[in-house]
Design an enzyme around this catalytic site. Structure first.
Site, PDB file in Angstrom:
ATOM      1  N   CYS A  29       0.854  -1.190   0.000  1.00  0.00           N
ATOM      2  CA  CYS A  29       0.000   0.000   0.000  1.00  0.00           C
ATOM      3  C   CYS A  29       0.890   1.241   0.000  1.00  0.00           C
ATOM      4  CB  CYS A  29      -0.864   0.024   1.248  1.00  0.00           C
ATOM      5  SG  CYS A  29      -1.829  -1.463   1.401  1.00  0.00           S
ATOM      6  N   TYR A 168      -5.524 -13.226  -3.658  1.00  0.00           N
ATOM      7  CA  TYR A 168      -5.035 -12.726  -2.366  1.00  0.00           C
ATOM      8  C   TYR A 168      -5.710 -13.436  -1.201  1.00  0.00           C
ATOM      9  CZ  TYR A 168      -3.955  -9.033   1.122  1.00  0.00           C
ATOM     10  OH  TYR A 168      -3.523  -8.314   2.202  1.00  0.00           O
TER      11      TYR A 168
END
Ligand code: ADP
Ligand code: SF4
Length: 692
Positions: A29, A168
């Site tokens: 991120c 994921y």
């Protein structure tokens, strides 16, 4: 002679694609995400330019029912999101690297604040975090829909140019992982019960993705193989192992790690390089497919060992690639000393946790590649042959002198102490902070290679010295020191009793034996009851508590915040700090401020109801504001007005005390801006929406 690290530069086939080397930037991120796609594409492009063979996105939401706001992640809800992601794949491909995308349906982790659709969960449960709403229970049709959305997102990702599509199931942040976990999955249908059933959804995602795009894209799985929860969660001895065994040959690549995020991105205060190896080491014994692992690897020896010892095939990295996007190139060129090693502080993580563009303590250019046009290795050459004096060799002064030197300027850097490094060289001696020293070490190494930068330790400068030196350009980086009067946000006037002899500040530990100006020759030898008042809220209060509790003191940590070390939530450390201090027997008073210090007790007052209470204290440590050392700057200002100086700038903590990352940034900014045209408008580009 061959490069001893040649093995790191071998290509690795991954399904239908080939990674050019073993350097794999795992998804991370960044606070840019779908909101700042140009900035993000430039950031990822720089990683590829620096030699990372695979460069991945962060989590990418596949549908409005997986809306992760307020966090700013990638987004691939529909075709309209393809061009923004294509910017990234173009930037990555331009340097011959592969682009990977981490597709995510976040299940009960999505708050859906923007989309206002119900979050989807395995049953109707509260969403993650402390929010007062629940998920809708997924029925069979919903599950079919999520699979359809995931497949559609994979097809869009392929159109956007991605080479690796990642399913994921890590960090406890995705539906695929929620299905795997007994503690969430109480379903009685074919997706619940046995491990084979709980693995079904992940298996289906992999199969769907392969069927949709597997001809030309590799399909990877990112799985948390251990959650450090023992029986309660996945583990390398239990279901983490069994899931890999069940799916062993199905994906084209395994990217394995430990969960949750605070474990995966453990800071250097709590975990050392390679810390995940004991948990992920089994994976390669179960699959012939390439395996990626992480562990804050910055040393090429550790990377080579991880490969030769059969732990992994590709060296995964988020933080080491943030601190030094050119890490692979430097290893290839044999420039090991030039690697700007990550210090494991997790300031980069605050981009995500505070919803703002990523920052890095070591790499001031991170996140600034597009909006300020900064490159981590290149900088504009000097305009003229000016000579510059930088006063103060902490992180701000060191970075400023280094970057000015890189530009080609002649720089004199003076430091009052015999050992340069400022607060960093002092703080790195505190428990758990040893790796922070890399901030100083890297800069000193670089400066030693720049003959035009001269460093003079043991050289305190007063205004008269500066003016006598004859320099026309002066940059003041004289830092700050901890206040002794206890003033801060909760104590607005000097604290009664602050000048008693048993009251200390962090400088009494940090400056001893260091600072000729210190009023302490030795650190205070405290015993008995110690009260630490933390009105700083980051690491210092907790670290001193740990130090003194470890030395046998009975420590009480007092803070007006609702949590101890409150700001360390944003670096994912708060829980670990609290656990460690609890184990050391520390007493906590939260939501209390200090009202007065007496010779053998302190008076606390609740910030909730104003009730006062006295607690015994043999010593008190005030961790409150810091006072900028800005006298030198202010006493030089008239010389600027009189034309005796051509330029004068104050940077770092001397300007406004802040975290180390900001001092480094401030020094870098001053170097970049020296003799450059000052922008009068917003000093960086913004990503405005095109209204045409
Ligand atoms: P920053 O984080 O802004 O770099 P630090 O406090 O870490 O600030 O570092 C400031 C450095 O400046 C310290 O090493 C300190 O010894 C040095 N310093 C402070 N005053 C002077 C001075 N008058 N002359 C030279 N060095 C100074
Ligand atoms: Fe490493 Fe800290 Fe930079 Fe993150 S902010 S990459 S942890 S040095």
């Amino acid at each position: 002679m061959n490069n001893p690290f040649d093995i790191l530069f071998e290509p690795v086939p991954i399904g239908p694609v080939v990674a050019p080397n073993r350097f794999y930037q795992v998804p991370h991120c960044n606070g840019l995400g779908h909101r700042m796609p140009r900035a993000l594409a430039a950031l990822r492009g720089v990683k590829a330019e620096g030699g990372w063979g695979v460069v991945c996105t962060e989590e990418v939401e596949i549908h409005p029912s997986s809306d992760l706001a307020p966090n700013i992640e990638g987004r691939l809800w529909d075709d309209g999101d393809i061009p923004a992601l294509a910017l990234m794949t173009e930037a990555v491909h331009a340097h011959g690297a592969l682009a990977g995308i981490e597709l995510t349906h976040a299940g009960h982790h999505a708050w859906n604040l923007i989309s206002r659709t119900p979050a989807l969960g395995l049953s109707s449960v509260g969403v993650s975090g402390f929010a007062p709403w629940q998920t809708r229970r997924l029925d069979k049709e919903d599950i079919r829909n999520v699979r359809r959305w995931h497949r559609a997102a994979a097809l869009r990702a392929k159109r956007a140019g991605f080479d690796i599509i990642i399913c994921y199931a890590a960090h406890n942040l995705s539906l695929a992982m929620h299905f795997l976990l007994r503690r969430y999955n109480d379903r009685r249908d074919k997706y619940g019960g046995s491990l084979a059933n709980r693995t079904r959804f992940l298996r289906e995602l992999i199969e769907d993705t392969k069927e949709a795009v597997g001809d030309s894209c590799a399909v990877a799985v990112r799985l948390a193989v251990d959650e450090l929860l023992g029986e309660e969660g996945l583990s390398a001895q239990g279901e983490g192992y069994e899931i890999v065994a069940l799916l062993a040959e199905l994906p084209d690549l395994w990217d394995v790690n430990i969960s949750d995020w605070s474990n995966d991105s453990a800071t250097s205060r709590f975990a050392k390089e390679g810390y995940q190896e004991p948990y992920i080491g089994f994976v390669k014994s179960l699959t012939s497919k390439p395996v990626v692992g992480v562990g804050r690897y910055t040393s090429p020896e550790a990377m080579v060992n991880a490969i030769r010892n059969g732990v992994m095939d590709l060296v995964g990295a988020a933080r080491p690639s943030i601190a030094d996007p050119f890490l692979p190139e430097k290893i290839r060129d044999g420039c090991i000393a030039d690697i700007r090693e990550c210090i494991g502080c997790n300031i980069c993580v605050t981009g995500d946790t505070l919803y703002t563009p990523i920052r890095c303590t070591q790499n001031p250019t991170m996140g600034e590649e597009w909006r300020r046009g900064w490159h981590p290795e290149r900088i504009a050459p000097r305009q003229t042959a000016q000579e510059i004096l930088v006063v103060g060799g902490g992180p701000a002064g060191l970075e400023c002198a280094r970057a000015l030197g890189q530009r080609g300027y002649t720089v004199t850097l003076t430091e009052a102490e015999n050992e340069p490094g400022g607060r960093v060289i002092r703080e790195c001696r505190l428990p758990g902070l040893a790796e922070w020293r890399r901030v100083v070490d890297w800069r000193l190494t670089q400066i030693s290679q720049l003959p035009q930068v001269s460093l003079y330790p043991g050289s305190p400068m007063r205004a008269a010295d500066v003016l006598e030196s004859g320099f026309k350009h002066v940059i003041v980086a004289t830092g700050a020191q901890w206040r002794r009067d206890g003033k801060r946000r909760t104590v607005l006037r000097p604290l009664p009793g602050h000048n008693l002899p048993h009251v200390f500040t962090p400088d009494d530990w940090l400056r001893q034996g260091f600072d000729k100006l210190s009023h302490q020759a030795q650190p205070p030898q405290l015993t008995g009851q110690v009260v630490i008042y933390d009105d700083d809220h980051y690491y210092m209060g907790g670290v001193l508590t740990e130090l003194l509790a470890g030395q046998g003191c009975q420590v009480t940590l007092v803070t007006a915040a609702p949590l101890i070390s409150y700001w360390s939530q944003y670096t994912l450390e708060q829980g670990r700090i609290q656990r460690r201090l609890t184990e050391l027997g520390v007493t906590f008073f939260v939501q209390h401020k200090l009202q007065a210090i007496e010779p053998d007790f302190v008076r606390l007052v609740s910030v909730v109801n104003g009730r006062a209470q006295d607690i015994a204290a043999d010593s008190v440590i005030l961790v409150t504001d810091r006072q900028p050392n800005d006298e030198l700057y202010h006493s030089l200002k008239p010389a600027l007005a009189e034309g005796k100086l051509s330029s004068l700038r104050v940077i770092g903590d001397a300007e406004a005390p802040n975290i180390i990352a900001q001092a480094v940034f401030s020094g870098h900014l001053a170097a970049r801006e020296f003799e450059e045209l000052a922008r009068t408008e917003t000093p960086f580009k913004m990503e405005y929406i095109d209204l045409d």
